[in-house]
Motif scaffolding. Structure first.
Motif, PDB file in Angstrom:
ATOM      1  N   PRO A  55      38.745  52.719  41.033  1.00 41.84           N
ATOM      2  CA  PRO A  55      37.515  52.953  42.297  1.00 41.84           C
ATOM      3  C   PRO A  55      36.859  54.278  42.654  1.00 41.84           C
ATOM      4  O   PRO A  55      35.251  53.643  42.994  1.00 41.84           O
ATOM      5  N   HIS A  56      36.902  55.197  41.802  1.00 47.77           N
ATOM      6  CA  HIS A  56      36.258  56.239  41.770  1.00 47.77           C
ATOM      7  C   HIS A  56      34.516  55.173  41.417  1.00 47.77           C
ATOM      8  O   HIS A  56      33.593  56.208  41.935  1.00 47.77           O
ATOM      9  N   ARG A  59      32.897  53.646  43.621  1.00 52.04           N
ATOM     10  CA  ARG A  59      32.197  54.186  44.228  1.00 52.04           C
ATOM     11  C   ARG A  59      30.515  55.162  43.889  1.00 52.04           C
ATOM     12  O   ARG A  59      29.957  55.320  44.662  1.00 52.04           O
ATOM     13  N   GLY A  61      28.525  53.505  41.648  1.00 53.96           N
ATOM     14  CA  GLY A  61      27.262  53.109  42.191  1.00 53.96           C
ATOM     15  C   GLY A  61      27.918  52.012  41.270  1.00 53.96           C
ATOM     16  O   GLY A  61      26.388  51.304  40.911  1.00 53.96           O
ATOM     17  N   LEU A 108      36.648  45.373  42.546  1.00 56.64           N
ATOM     18  CA  LEU A 108      35.877  45.810  43.292  1.00 56.64           C
ATOM     19  C   LEU A 108      34.568  45.965  43.033  1.00 56.64           C
ATOM     20  O   LEU A 108      33.425  45.898  42.814  1.00 56.64           O
TER      21      LEU A 108
END
Length: 274
Positions: A55-56, A59, A61, A108
């Motif tokens: 997830p990091h 985030r 991009g 994701l």
């Protein structure tokens, strides 16, 4: 290598929409598993730890992750000496944890690339163990074997990137085998059709698990000159220490025959979409 051949995905694998051009301009986040997130407390990063951190990465991009080798290996070259292409080394987890990581990545919107080290294996790979057992076993020509010169010296002047001769003597076969890196990393013989079939089956194995692309390590070493001709010397003013340290004699040769063979491109063209 990003074009997906026609393969049947394993049950439960959900791929991202197929786009052979996804990598153009993509932001690809490289992960070296051993020093990344440790999920078990043993001090070694693992696949479950990667899944925790996806997830990091999303985030940030990134469009994709590229995972350095995690296959079974004696780790003499930190995983670039593969003893089983189709399994996860226990220090990194399991195939089930790999599958879960891919599923999390795809949820994701992250694509997954993995490193494939196909030019050579570990000397502990079952293929090499069989190949070295005799000169007439079914895998006898799966690696680059050659007779010594009449005086017992290696068949040519090729050097290892890691220093010294690129040839190691095997007393059982009374032949030398080629290793462009460590002596424990024998080079596969891509002139053998069965070897090409075997490595392509490795590619299919990971595609079935939802992998979106591959970073092909040492791709220019796949084929060696079939005649094993000596490399010419390289004048001092043309030496390039970007491949090996300047103190390494490897830089004293023009590697005309030990790598960068035209068959490399022919093989890759044959691996294109079917």
């Amino acid at each position: 290598m990003t074009d997906r051949p026609a393969v049947d995905l394993l049950p439960g694998v959900t791929p991202l929409p197929f786009d052979p051009e996804w990598w153009r301009g993509a932001v690809i986040y490289q992960i070296y598993p051993r020093s990344y997130q440790d999920s078990t407390g043993d001090g070694i990063g693992d696949l479950a730890g990667i899944a925790q951190r996806l997830p990091h990465i999303a985030r940030l991009g990134a469009d994709a992750i590229w995972i350095s080798p995690f296959f079974r290996s004696p780790m003499k070259d930190f995983g670039y000496d593969v003893s089983d292409y189709c399994d996860v080394d226990p220090m990194f987890g399991s195939l089930a944890e790999f599958d879960r990581m891919v599923a999390v990545a795809h949820d994701l919107g992250l694509r997954v690339m993995i490193d494939l080290v196909l030019s050579h294996t570990s000397d502990q790979h079952p293929w090499f163990i069989e190949s070295r057992s005799s000169r007439d076993n079914p895998k006898a020509d799966w690696y680059v074997w050659a007779d010594p010169k009449p005086d017992g010296t290696p068949p040519n002047n090729w050097l290892s990137v890691f220093g010294g001769s690129a040839w190691a003597w095997h007393a059982g076969r009374e032949q030398y085998y080629l290793h462009n890196f460590l002596t424990s990393q024998p080079d596969l013989n891509f002139h053998c059709p069965a070897v090409q079939d075997a490595v392509l089956e490795v590619v299919r194995f990971w595609l079935r698990r939802g992998v979106d692309g591959f970073r092909l390590d040492t791709i220019n070493f796949y084929f060696a000159d079939k005649y094993l001709r000596d490399n010419p010397s390289l004048p001092r003013e043309l030496r390039n220490d970007s491949i090996a340290p300047s103190v390494n004699p490897y830089n004293h040769q023009l590697h005309l025959f030990s790598k960068n063979q035209p068959e490399n491109l022919d093989f890759l063209r044959a691996c294109g979409p079917s």
